[in-house]
Write a protein that holds these residues in place. Structure first.
Motif, PDB file in Angstrom:
ATOM      1  N   MET A  92       0.838  -1.205   0.000  1.00 48.90           N
ATOM      2  CA  MET A  92       0.000   0.000   0.000  1.00 48.90           C
ATOM      3  C   MET A  92       0.867   1.247   0.000  1.00 48.90           C
ATOM      4  O   MET A  92       1.973   1.239   0.547  1.00 48.90           O
ATOM      5  N   THR A  93       0.330   2.324  -0.581  1.00 49.59           N
ATOM      6  CA  THR A  93       1.036   3.605  -0.520  1.00 49.59           C
ATOM      7  C   THR A  93       0.958   4.154   0.901  1.00 49.59           C
ATOM      8  O   THR A  93       0.210   3.636   1.738  1.00 49.59           O
ATOM      9  N   VAL A  94       1.708   5.222   1.135  1.00 43.26           N
ATOM     10  CA  VAL A  94       1.674   5.894   2.435  1.00 43.26           C
ATOM     11  C   VAL A  94       0.245   6.313   2.769  1.00 43.26           C
ATOM     12  O   VAL A  94      -0.263   6.064   3.868  1.00 43.26           O
ATOM     13  N   ALA A  95      -0.425   6.918   1.793  1.00 32.54           N
ATOM     14  CA  ALA A  95      -1.801   7.389   2.030  1.00 32.54           C
ATOM     15  C   ALA A  95      -2.724   6.223   2.380  1.00 32.54           C
ATOM     16  O   ALA A  95      -3.536   6.312   3.300  1.00 32.54           O
ATOM     17  N   GLU A  96      -2.573   5.101   1.665  1.00 34.18           N
ATOM     18  CA  GLU A  96      -3.429   3.937   1.923  1.00 34.18           C
ATOM     19  C   GLU A  96      -3.126   3.329   3.297  1.00 34.18           C
ATOM     20  O   GLU A  96      -4.029   2.928   4.024  1.00 34.18           O
ATOM     21  N   ASN A  97      -1.836   3.292   3.621  1.00 34.99           N
ATOM     22  CA  ASN A  97      -1.452   2.792   4.938  1.00 34.99           C
ATOM     23  C   ASN A  97      -2.099   3.625   6.039  1.00 34.99           C
ATOM     24  O   ASN A  97      -2.654   3.095   7.000  1.00 34.99           O
ATOM     25  N   MET A  98      -2.019   4.947   5.844  1.00 34.52           N
ATOM     26  CA  MET A  98      -2.539   5.834   6.890  1.00 34.52           C
ATOM     27  C   MET A  98      -4.059   5.769   6.987  1.00 34.52           C
ATOM     28  O   MET A  98      -4.622   5.894   8.071  1.00 34.52           O
ATOM     29  N   GLY A  99      -4.716   5.553   5.864  1.00 34.94           N
ATOM     30  CA  GLY A  99      -6.178   5.567   5.867  1.00 34.94           C
ATOM     31  C   GLY A  99      -6.812   4.212   6.111  1.00 34.94           C
ATOM     32  O   GLY A  99      -8.036   4.109   6.223  1.00 34.94           O
ATOM     33  N   PHE A 100      -5.996   3.160   6.221  1.00 37.25           N
ATOM     34  CA  PHE A 100      -6.535   1.805   6.237  1.00 37.25           C
ATOM     35  C   PHE A 100      -7.526   1.548   7.375  1.00 37.25           C
ATOM     36  O   PHE A 100      -8.613   1.010   7.165  1.00 37.25           O
ATOM     37  N   ALA A 101      -7.154   1.978   8.578  1.00 41.11           N
ATOM     38  CA  ALA A 101      -8.030   1.736   9.729  1.00 41.11           C
ATOM     39  C   ALA A 101      -9.370   2.447   9.557  1.00 41.11           C
ATOM     40  O   ALA A 101     -10.414   1.942   9.965  1.00 41.11           O
ATOM     41  N   LEU A 102      -9.329   3.623   8.906  1.00 41.65           N
ATOM     42  CA  LEU A 102     -10.569   4.374   8.689  1.00 41.65           C
ATOM     43  C   LEU A 102     -11.449   3.657   7.674  1.00 41.65           C
ATOM     44  O   LEU A 102     -12.673   3.619   7.785  1.00 41.65           O
ATOM     45  N   LYS A 103     -10.789   3.070   6.664  1.00 40.00           N
ATOM     46  CA  LYS A 103     -11.512   2.327   5.640  1.00 40.00           C
ATOM     47  C   LYS A 103     -12.249   1.146   6.277  1.00 40.00           C
ATOM     48  O   LYS A 103     -13.434   0.923   6.038  1.00 40.00           O
ATOM     49  N   ILE A 104     -11.513   0.411   7.119  1.00 43.79           N
ATOM     50  CA  ILE A 104     -12.099  -0.724   7.834  1.00 43.79           C
ATOM     51  C   ILE A 104     -13.289  -0.252   8.684  1.00 43.79           C
ATOM     52  O   ILE A 104     -14.297  -0.941   8.805  1.00 43.79           O
ATOM     53  N   ALA A 105     -13.133   0.926   9.268  1.00 44.96           N
ATOM     54  CA  ALA A 105     -14.195   1.453  10.141  1.00 44.96           C
ATOM     55  C   ALA A 105     -15.365   2.024   9.347  1.00 44.96           C
ATOM     56  O   ALA A 105     -16.335   2.503   9.929  1.00 44.96           O
ATOM     57  N   GLY A 106     -15.249   2.024   7.999  1.00 44.29           N
ATOM     58  CA  GLY A 106     -16.363   2.464   7.173  1.00 44.29           C
ATOM     59  C   GLY A 106     -16.465   3.969   6.978  1.00 44.29           C
ATOM     60  O   GLY A 106     -17.513   4.486   6.600  1.00 44.29           O
ATOM     61  N   VAL A 107     -15.374   4.680   7.245  1.00 46.73           N
ATOM     62  CA  VAL A 107     -15.361   6.125   7.021  1.00 46.73           C
ATOM     63  C   VAL A 107     -15.338   6.380   5.503  1.00 46.73           C
ATOM     64  O   VAL A 107     -14.582   5.714   4.786  1.00 46.73           O
ATOM     65  N   ASP A 108     -16.153   7.334   5.010  1.00 48.48           N
ATOM     66  CA  ASP A 108     -16.232   7.487   3.553  1.00 48.48           C
ATOM     67  C   ASP A 108     -14.961   8.103   2.967  1.00 48.48           C
ATOM     68  O   ASP A 108     -14.151   8.700   3.676  1.00 48.48           O
TER      69      ASP A 108
END
Ligand SMILES: Nc1ncnc2c1ncn2[C@@H]1O[C@H](COP(=O)(O)OP(=O)(O)OP(=O)(O)O)[C@@H](O)[C@H]1O
Ligand SMILES: [Mg+2]
Length: 356
Positions: A92-108
């Motif tokens: 994953m890119t840096v941005a994807e790494n940083m946003g991953f937990a939010l994605k799992i949590a369903g943040v848009d």
């Protein structure tokens, strides 16, 4: 943001014959930066992992913001943890790494992007957002790991030796960044290190652990000026405090040929440890009251120097004293060192408990 309470918390690992953390009582204030410090195996990671819900609590209670979370699963604790090995996802890119937990949590997607960008700005990672971890330096990876914790906006940050993979210079830089970032965000933080310099420079308060037992909690200054026992005295401060075996006599504490007068009445026959920080020794003319020291080495650090030597006489004891970096005696010489009477530390020779 939240307070954290440890109420007589113990952890006994399966098969262990004694607790790895033993009846820990601790109140962490809202927004506080608390550092857990102590030698390897003293129970720092275990304490942190119990707070995160990754280790079972054998007895006692853990509260976050007054809520008993002792048996709550990690995901229900609103905690973000930064480990020593950053464990970034390599694909994953840096941005994807940083946003991953939010994605799992369903943040848009929109909000995710905004929160990642905000954290990236704080951490100077904006130009690196599209890179993969393998194309980053150690320090940059460390900041991504921090960023991943920040974007979640947790109630509590837990950090377990997050700087130990960095070289000395980067460690100094990054510890300043983490401390100032924490102050800006105001998120209650528990930070584990075995490095007492890191503890002194970063923490609002420091907890010293040894063998699973809390030794002292206090501000860096309190621990430095009034260590509660000989262990804390020797652990906090670099070079370490000189701890010299002595005996209590009617006139004061006798260490070698030196009698150090003490105000408080001491048990006249007791063994006493005299503690003197390196900066509290002064070179005095021969013949004046003091300890006679044979110098082995003087370490020059520019403005200051450290003199390493041994007491002369029958049972030599190693002594270190801070001296002027430009004008000081040299290796091979013998000098007399007098302790500053205003800054003496006295400990019971048996229990190690502070006496003065
Ligand atoms: N999973 C486990 N099973 C059994 N014993 C463990 C386990 N994890 C840790 N211990 C023991 O518990 C004690 C505390 O370990 P812990 O990892 O908390 O120490 P630490 O202070 O973090 O040390 P370090 O600075 O080396 O990371 C040690 O004696 C260790 O051997
Ligand atoms: Mg550890």
């Amino acid at each position: 943001m939240a307070t954290v309470t440890f109420d007589a918390v113990s952890c006994v690992y399966p098969g262990a014959d004694r607790p790895s953390v033993d009846r820990l009582d601790l109140e962490i204030e809202d927004g506080e930066f608390l550092v857990l410090v102590g030698p390897s195996g003293c129970g720092k990671s275990t304490t942190l992992r119990m707070l995160a819900g990754l280790e079972e609590v054998h007895s006692g209670r853990i509260l976050i913001d007054g809520q008993d979370v002792t048996d709550a699963p990690p995901k229900d604790r609103d905690i973000a943890m930064v480990f020593q090995n950053y464990a970034l996802y390599p694909h994953m890119t840096v941005a994807e790494n940083m946003g991953f937990a939010l994605k799992i949590a369903g943040v848009d997607k929109q909000e995710r992007a905004e929160r990642v960008l905000e954290a990236a700005r704080m951490l100077d990672l904006e130009p690196l957002l599209e890179r993969k971890p393998k194309a980053l330096s150690g320090g940059q990876r460390q900041r991504v790991a921090m960023g991943r914790a920040i974007v979640r906006e947790p109630q509590v940050f837990l950090m377990d030796e997050p700087l130990s993979n960095l070289d000395a210079k980067l460690r100094v830089q990054t510890r300043t960044q983490i401390a100032s970032l924490q102050r800006r965000l105001g998120v209650t933080t528990v930070y584990v290190t075995h490095d007492q310099t890191e503890a002194l420079t970063m923490g609002d308060r420091i907890v010293v652990l040894k063998d699973g037992l809390l030794q002292q909690v206090g501000t860096p200054r309190e621990l430095y000026e009034t260590p509660r026992n000989a262990f804390v005295a020797g652990f906090i401060g670099s070079p370490a405090m000189n701890l010299l075996d002595g005996t209590a006599t009617a006139e004061g504490v006798r260490v070698g040929g030196l009698i150090v007068p003490v105000e408080r009445g001491l048990d006249a026959s007791g063994a006493v440890t005299l503690g003197v920080r390196p900066e509290d020794f002064r070179v005095v003319p021969a013949g004046e009251p003091g300890l006679e020291i044979a110098i082995d080495l003087v370490e020059e650090l520019g403005a200051d120097g450290y003199l390493y030597g041994r007491t002369t006489g029958e049972h030599p004891v190693a002594v270190v004293a801070r001296v002027d970096g430009r004008a000081h005696p040299g290796a091979g010489e013998t000098v007399t060192l007098a302790p500053n009477p205003e800054h003496l530390h006295l400990f019971d020779g048996e229990s190690g408990e502070r006496l003065n």
